[in-house]
Design a protein around this motif. Structure first.
Motif, mmCIF file in Angstrom:
data_model
loop_
_atom_site.group_PDB
_atom_site.id
_atom_site.type_symbol
_atom_site.label_atom_id
_atom_site.label_comp_id
_atom_site.label_asym_id
_atom_site.label_seq_id
_atom_site.Cartn_x
_atom_site.Cartn_y
_atom_site.Cartn_z
ATOM 1 N N TRP A 197 4.393 2.992 -4.298
ATOM 2 C CA TRP A 197 4.744 2.474 -5.625
ATOM 3 C C TRP A 197 4.761 0.950 -5.641
ATOM 4 C CZ3 TRP A 197 4.237 4.406 -10.097
ATOM 5 C CH2 TRP A 197 4.824 3.811 -11.202
ATOM 6 N N LEU A 227 2.837 8.108 -11.174
ATOM 7 C CA LEU A 227 1.558 8.368 -10.530
ATOM 8 C C LEU A 227 1.490 9.845 -10.185
ATOM 9 C CD1 LEU A 227 -0.729 6.380 -9.675
ATOM 10 C CD2 LEU A 227 0.181 6.522 -7.365
ATOM 11 N N ARG A 258 4.850 -6.630 -11.574
ATOM 12 C CA ARG A 258 3.759 -5.713 -11.872
ATOM 13 C C ARG A 258 2.531 -6.448 -12.397
ATOM 14 N NH1 ARG A 258 6.850 -0.946 -15.264
ATOM 15 N NH2 ARG A 258 8.471 -0.457 -13.743
ATOM 16 N N PRO A 311 -7.775 3.534 -10.060
ATOM 17 C CA PRO A 311 -6.493 2.839 -9.946
ATOM 18 C C PRO A 311 -5.975 2.410 -11.294
ATOM 19 C CG PRO A 311 -8.300 1.395 -9.292
ATOM 20 C CD PRO A 311 -8.881 2.743 -9.505
ATOM 21 N N GLN A 352 2.723 -0.937 -4.113
ATOM 22 C CA GLN A 352 1.331 -1.338 -4.278
ATOM 23 C C GLN A 352 0.842 -1.095 -5.696
ATOM 24 O OE1 GLN A 352 -1.343 -0.400 -0.880
ATOM 25 N NE2 GLN A 352 0.442 0.642 -0.020
ATOM 26 N N VAL A 353 1.282 -0.008 -6.304
ATOM 27 C CA VAL A 353 0.905 0.262 -7.694
ATOM 28 C C VAL A 353 1.453 -0.828 -8.604
ATOM 29 C CG1 VAL A 353 1.233 1.849 -9.629
ATOM 30 C CG2 VAL A 353 0.708 2.742 -7.361
ATOM 31 N N GLU A 354 2.715 -1.209 -8.397
ATOM 32 C CA GLU A 354 3.307 -2.252 -9.228
ATOM 33 C C GLU A 354 2.594 -3.586 -9.040
ATOM 34 O OE1 GLU A 354 7.509 -2.221 -8.261
ATOM 35 O OE2 GLU A 354 7.903 -1.165 -10.143
ATOM 36 N N ALA A 399 -4.882 -0.750 -5.443
ATOM 37 C CA ALA A 399 -5.226 0.674 -5.383
ATOM 38 C C ALA A 399 -5.029 1.192 -3.969
ATOM 39 C CB ALA A 399 -6.682 0.876 -5.812
ATOM 40 N N ASN A 422 7.406 7.809 -8.995
ATOM 41 C CA ASN A 422 7.564 6.449 -9.515
ATOM 42 C C ASN A 422 8.516 5.735 -8.563
ATOM 43 O OD1 ASN A 422 10.163 7.217 -10.220
ATOM 44 N ND2 ASN A 422 9.813 7.145 -12.420
ATOM 45 N N THR A 454 -2.844 -2.920 -14.079
ATOM 46 C CA THR A 454 -1.673 -3.570 -14.646
ATOM 47 C C THR A 454 -2.136 -4.637 -15.622
ATOM 48 O OG1 THR A 454 -1.640 -5.096 -12.782
ATOM 49 C CG2 THR A 454 -0.217 -3.164 -12.641
ATOM 50 N N ALA A 500 -2.771 7.520 -13.265
ATOM 51 C CA ALA A 500 -1.541 6.855 -13.695
ATOM 52 C C ALA A 500 -0.934 7.565 -14.895
ATOM 53 C CB ALA A 500 -1.837 5.399 -14.052
ATOM 54 N N VAL A 526 2.456 1.230 -16.442
ATOM 55 C CA VAL A 526 2.367 2.385 -15.547
ATOM 56 C C VAL A 526 3.776 2.802 -15.158
ATOM 57 C CG1 VAL A 526 1.501 3.220 -13.335
ATOM 58 C CG2 VAL A 526 0.126 1.625 -14.675
#
Length: 566
Positions: free
Chosen positions: A242, A277, A448, A299, A244-246, A250, A221, A302, A267, A274
């Motif tokens: 992270w 990961l 996010r 992915p 990019q995840v927030e 993907a 995370n 959000t 996730a 989220v």
């Protein structure tokens, strides 16, 4: 005989038979780092006693120190960079000699600064070690015997600090190493107890996946990375991943672009957000494709603002009390009112008003409203906002009021909002929060929810300037620390601009620097901080800053360009 080995080192010959191999290797590293055996270098470092390792370890070590009284022993605790955070000693002669050799809080004792020593060498090798007398690289440390061991975080397994039991060589006990390891175990056990629920949740997912013996497993995370040996070899930049995840993207192709394993990821979600990961890389089969395009992943999505109403309504099915949490400015009160008070606004009791009207009067109003809401199912739920604003006394009294209320099970009776302050809540406040549903509902920060950001800035009609593609990308990557308040202020700024198209150059310059910094690894970010601090301390004098950092001016210029430091 050890003097012969020191002469061997200075002349580049072969080692004698006296030195242990681990000491030989440490001496070599010390020499390559430019450490002088004739002096103990004094290099200052940050020694925050409010750091996690200090907060956890110092009480344990202070209690143990009483047992060591009379043993002519010192306890030393360092940060992960070797900076001494805490020292205890009872013997005045030992204390005087340590002070004379600058073994004081706030100085760095890593091996590359001081040479072979208990703190620094155990930090370098991440292995317990005892350094006897003349085995120290610096001659000034020859009167001491030091047992050192790294303290590992029980979840991430990263080195959280180092501990050393030190005495004069004449007073050294064969039990020093055993005493040291016992202390390390106690600190590590307390570190686990002090870990957050989310860190433990990440560990649970890691242990579940690790059963697949042939797979590389990484769980990440924003603050934590847990990996097995195979996972560590993937070379994942967890901070960039992270980010990019927030942002709702993907980043599968960026996980490990040079690898041929089949990489999957999923996730870890908590209250609609989220929070982690899980990445698993399986060895490729005989017919496995080698292109990154063949990798599969789902992915994490959000949520949009419109999704949060449905998720909050679902979370409120069952409990009669719900706690809504999230950063300042994310819209917690607005979300509650839109979800449960769309027809008629919910009655609200604002904790921020307690100081203004007085806690006694505020609590009297709270008792009346809470009693009415709990006893009459026809009453709408009550919104208790800004619990973080209450004093300890008001929090304790509100908890007693809540305990006295009937729990009829007639559906949702109250919703509270709480904004974390960045530090652990006091036991009194935590006790108040525990009186609500065990799973708080977290409103994700704006960073996010990139779709919500663009929804307020793009295609806003002819009166609003248009953002260029590069500006849109920068807006998406901006962290928005002020959340909705900052976004609305930015919209107002956009509305008064006379240019029809706004590009990156028109946006605040700090945003570009922040975006560049967000892509740095943790080590790079720490290095950028050190360079920035040195430049500030020397009023921008690059020669002086380079000298303080121990690097050449050309290296400083290169790193300034790399880290976008101006």
């Amino acid at each position: 005989m050890i003097d012969d080995d020191r002469e061997w080192l200075e002349n580049g010959g072969r080692a004698g038979s006296v030195l242990r191999p681990e000491i030989v290797n440490s001496w070599r590293r010390s020499q390559l780092s430019g450490v002088s055996p004739d002096t103990v270098a004094i290099l200052p470092g940050a020694a925050p006693l409010d750091s996690k390792i200090a907060r956890v370890a110092v009480p344990i070590l202070s209690a143990m120190a009483e047992v060591l009284i009379g043993a002519n022993t010192s306890l030393l605790l360092s940060a992960p960079d070797g900076t001494m955070l805490w020292r205890w000693d009872e013997d005045s002669r030992l204390s005087t000699l340590l002070n004379r050799n600058s073994a004081v809080v706030g100085t760095r004792w890593s091996e590359d600064v001081v040479g072979t020593n208990g703190l620094g060498t155990s930090l370098e090798t991440a292995q317990p070690i005892t350094i006897h007398g003349a085995e120290h690289f610096a001659e000034a440390l020859h009167p001491f015997t030091c047992a050192g061991a790294a303290i590992r975080h029980p979840i991430t397994r990263r080195v959280a600090g180092t501990l050393s039991v030190t005495s004069l060589t004449r007073d050294a006990s064969p039990l020093m190493a055993a005493t040291l390891l016992k202390l390390v175990r106690e600190v590590e056990e307390q570190l686990y107890g002090d870990s957050t629920l989310r860190e433990r949740e990440l560990l649970h997912h890691f242990l579940t996946e690790r059963r697949r013996a042939d797979s590389a497993v990484v769980v990440v995370n924003g603050d934590t990375v847990i990996a097995n040996k195979a996972g560590a070899k993937l070379g994942i930049d967890h901070r960039s991943l992270w980010n990019q995840v927030e942002a709702g993207r993907a980043p599968v192709a960026d996980v490990a672009p040079e690898r041929t394993e089949e990489i999957t990821w999923r996730a870890i979600e908590h209250a609609g957000s989220v929070v982690g990961l899980v990445i698993v890389a399986d060895p490729p089969g005989p017919d496995a494709p080698t292109s990154s395009a063949a990798r599969r992943a789902t992915p994490p999505r959000t949520p949009h603002w419109s999704d949060l109403h449905t998720q909050l309504r679902a979370a409120a099915q069952g409990p009669d009390r719900v706690l809504v949490t999230g950063e300042s400015g994310v819209g917690k009160r607005t979300l509650v009112q839109e979800t449960f008070g769309s027809a008629t606004p919910l009655p609200e009791l604002d904790g921020a008003e307690a100081e203004e009207i007085g806690s006694r009067q505020w609590l009297a109003v709270a008792r009346e409203l809470l009693t009415r809401t709990s006893e009459d199912a026809a009453e709408p739920p009550l919104l208790l906002s800004h619990l973080e604003s209450l004093t300890l006394g008001a929090s304790r009294s509100l908890g007693r009021i809540l305990d006295a209320l009937p729990r009829t099970g007639d559906g949702l009776r109250m919703v509270a909002t709480w904004t974390p302050t960045g530090v652990e809540p006091s036991p009194v406040l935590q006790s108040l929060l525990d009186r609500f549903a065990s799973e708080p509902f977290e409103v994700p920060p704006l960073r996010r929810r990139p779709h919500d950001i663009l929804g307020r800035l793009v295609d806003q009609g002819p009166a609003m300037p248009v953002l260029s593609g590069a500006a849109v990308d920068l807006v998406e990557r901006h962290p928005w620390p002020g959340n909705h308040r900052q976004l609305e202020e930015f919209r107002r700024w956009m509305s008064i601009q006379r240019r029809p198209v706004l590009d990156v150059a028109d946006l605040p310059k700090r945003w570009s620097r922040d975006a560049a910094r967000a892509r740095l690894t943790a080590i790079q970010a720490a290095e950028a901080d050190a360079i920035s601090a040195a430049l500030t301390a020397h009023d921008g004098n690059k020669a002086a800053a380079a000298a303080e950092l121990g690097i050449s001016r050309s290296s400083l210029y290169r790193k300034m360009r790399e880290y976008h430091l101006t």
